[in-house]
Scaffold this active site. Structure first.
Site, PDB file in Angstrom:
ATOM      1  N   SER A  44       0.837  -1.200   0.000  1.00  0.00           N
ATOM      2  CA  SER A  44       0.000   0.000   0.000  1.00  0.00           C
ATOM      3  C   SER A  44       0.869   1.247   0.000  1.00  0.00           C
ATOM      4  CB  SER A  44      -0.879   0.008   1.251  1.00  0.00           C
ATOM      5  OG  SER A  44      -0.060   0.268   2.378  1.00  0.00           O
ATOM      6  N   LYS A  45       0.212   2.355  -0.255  1.00  0.00           N
ATOM      7  CA  LYS A  45       0.914   3.634  -0.251  1.00  0.00           C
ATOM      8  C   LYS A  45       1.546   3.882   1.122  1.00  0.00           C
ATOM      9  CE  LYS A  45       0.033   8.566  -1.046  1.00  0.00           C
ATOM     10  NZ  LYS A  45       0.706   8.968   0.156  1.00  0.00           N
TER      11      LYS A  45
END
Ligand code: GLU
Length: 505
Positions: free
Chosen positions: A264-265
């Site tokens: 994920s970011k």
């Protein structure tokens, strides 16, 4: 493969394209090019609520930066266009109507409040509410399967909101095929009656996706694993329309560098690496880092993305795009999730750094550094040639090379302790003499003169070379001392040695 291979990348423009999306695009591109086929870009923007301005441009720019441009898509070679689903709106209703007419889909008028009540009621009994064969005709749900034809028409005419649901078959075992996962089978009784179309005139993802893949003559659907649960419905829709389904390949998830779950970011933010190809400024003003702006070469990004789920079956790790096209094979894509390794990405970048032209790197280095404004780019290119072996990014260059451009302003303390002895000033004075006497100021001559003198006088290399390096660099680092002297020239060399001698007085 007999048919002309046609694949598509079908992102929704809901924000910046995650590198997982770029990997999907890349595998589609590689597969298409390997089989001499076409790579289509289709923008799936049916969900206007999630539409983000600029996201489509970002997708196109990202593909172009990676050198994996689409053959057909918005504004390009529009044989099967338009390629934005919002511009194809008028196409979908007839397909929903066809399924209703054939009894394969039905109108449902249940309001969201009613559905909510059903959901809560089920939850209270520890069950999950699924809209399908087991309740759709029992009378508690409001749909055209239980209403008469006239009642249904009256509701539509009265402008009541409705959705069109797919009538999932009961008691069937559906055989599914995936080029990566092999054969699967599914009991249709577990499927819910997915919404295909809404009274606002918009299709849902499922209907639009199937209709477009059919109309655009897509032969292979290569997409992320998160779409695997939709495969059964999609196969059923192809069957319902009597269309030949494309072949499917669901790519493995990209996993966090450590621990469980998808990359994920937040992982990127936490561990200091980008998860987007290009920098992205969101409408709310926040900026997300991009591989490009962080100094990665597109070749490195493509190479590391290729290895997220695929491997050539050999030890070879370095692959140009052309080699990837030649060697790529869906049969060598793994089912298991691919762990993302930020250090490996840097390793690839270091490799591709060595392949770049020194002049190109120098141009970039100069453009990014105000202190190099007035320095000849050809001189910078020579410097780059001497130091790039130690660099991963162009942004490492200054740290590795500043002494080619400016004289040291101070001397590293530890290095000074190590390099400076009582006789250092005498030795360096002698070196100054040797430098001054080197008429033809080349690396070879400097080497011959200074090393010759050291050997003849049996001084010990460290005693000369360490303070000499300290004088030139300000620390005990950097490339070959003779290269540095040659590059900065005789006068500057002498000046720097004198400066160090000065501090010893
Ligand atoms: N629009 C879907 C997405 O955003 C496409 C899924 C597919 O390739 O079928 O990922």
């Amino acid at each position: 493969m007999s048919k002309n291979v046609r694949v598509r990348f079908a992102p929704s423009p809901t924000g910046p394209l995650h590198i997982g999306g770029v990997r999907t695009a890349l595998f589609n591109y590689l597969f298409a090019k390997k089989h001499g086929g076409d790579f289509v870009l289709r923008i799936e923007d049916t969900d206007q609520n999630r539409y983000v301005e600029g996201a489509e441009d970002y997708i196109v720019e990202s593909l172009n930066w990676c050198n994996i441009p689409f053959d057909e898509g918005p504004g390009k070679n529009e044989k099967f266009g338009p390629y934005r689903q919002s511009e194809r709106k008028h196409l979908y209703k007839q397909y929903a109507d066809q399924l209703i007419a054939e009894g394969k889909a039905y109108y449902a008028f249940d309001t969201s409040e009613q559905l909510d009540t059903h959901r809560k009621g089920h939850e209270a009994e520890g069950k999950t509410f699924i809209y399908n064969w087991h309740n759709r005709e029992k009378g508690r749900l409001v749909n055209s399967l239980v209403l008469t034809k006239e009642e249904t028409q009256a509701k539509i005419d009265a402008g009541e909101d409705y959705v069109v649901r797919f009538k999932s078959p009961q008691d069937k075992t559906l055989a599914l095929k995936d080029l990566i996962r092999g054969d699967m089978s599914i009991d249709t009784n577990v499927l819910d009656d997915k919404i295909l179309f809404k009274s606002d005139g918009m299709p849902t993802y499922h209907l639009a996706n199937i209709v477009d893949d059919h109309l655009m003559e897509i032969t292979h659907v290569i997409r992320g694993e998160e779409w695997l649960p939709s495969l059964a419905l999609h196969q059923l829709l192809y069957d319902a329309f009597g269309w030949e389904a494309p072949e499917f390949a669901h790519l493995p998830l990209i996993l966090k560098p450590t621990g469980k779950g998808k990359l994920s970011k937040r992982d990127g933010d936490k561990m200091g690496f980008p998860v987007f190809p290009l920098e992205y400024s969101s409408p709310d003003g926040s900026i997300s880092r991009g591989y490009k702006e962080d100094g990665y070469f597109p070749e490195a990004v493509v190479n590391f993305l290729a290895f997220l789920g695929w491997n050539p079956g050999t030890e070879q790790e370095i692959f140009s795009l052309e080699q990837l096209v030649a060697d790529f094979d869906l049969a060598r894509v793994n089912k298991a999730g691919a762990r993302f390794d930020p250090d490996k990405t840097k390793w690839f970048n270091h490799h591709y750094m060595q392949q770049q032209l020194d002049l190109d790197l120098a141009t970039e280095f100069k453009a990014k550094n105000i202190l190099l404004k007035d320095i000849d780019v050809n001189y910078i290119a020579l410097v780059v040639g001497l130091i790039k072996e130690r660099a991963t990014f162009v942004s490492d260059f200054w740290e590795l090379s500043h002494f080619f451009f400016v004289s040291p302003t101070d001397y590293d303390e530890k290095a000074s302790k190590k390099a400076l002895k009582d006789d250092t000033a005498d030795i360096l004075n002698k070196v100054i003499e040797l430098v001054n006497n080197t008429e033809d100021f080349t690396v070879e001559n400097l080497q011959t003169n200074i090393k010759g003198w050291i050997t003849t006088n049996e001084i010990g290399f460290g005693k000369v070379m360490m303070p000499l390096r300290l004088a030139l660099v300000g620390a005990l680092q950097g490339p070959d001392v003779f290269d540095i002297m040659f590059m900065i020239g005789k006068a500057e060399t002498v000046k720097r040695i004198e400066a160090l001698v000065e501090t010893k007085k």
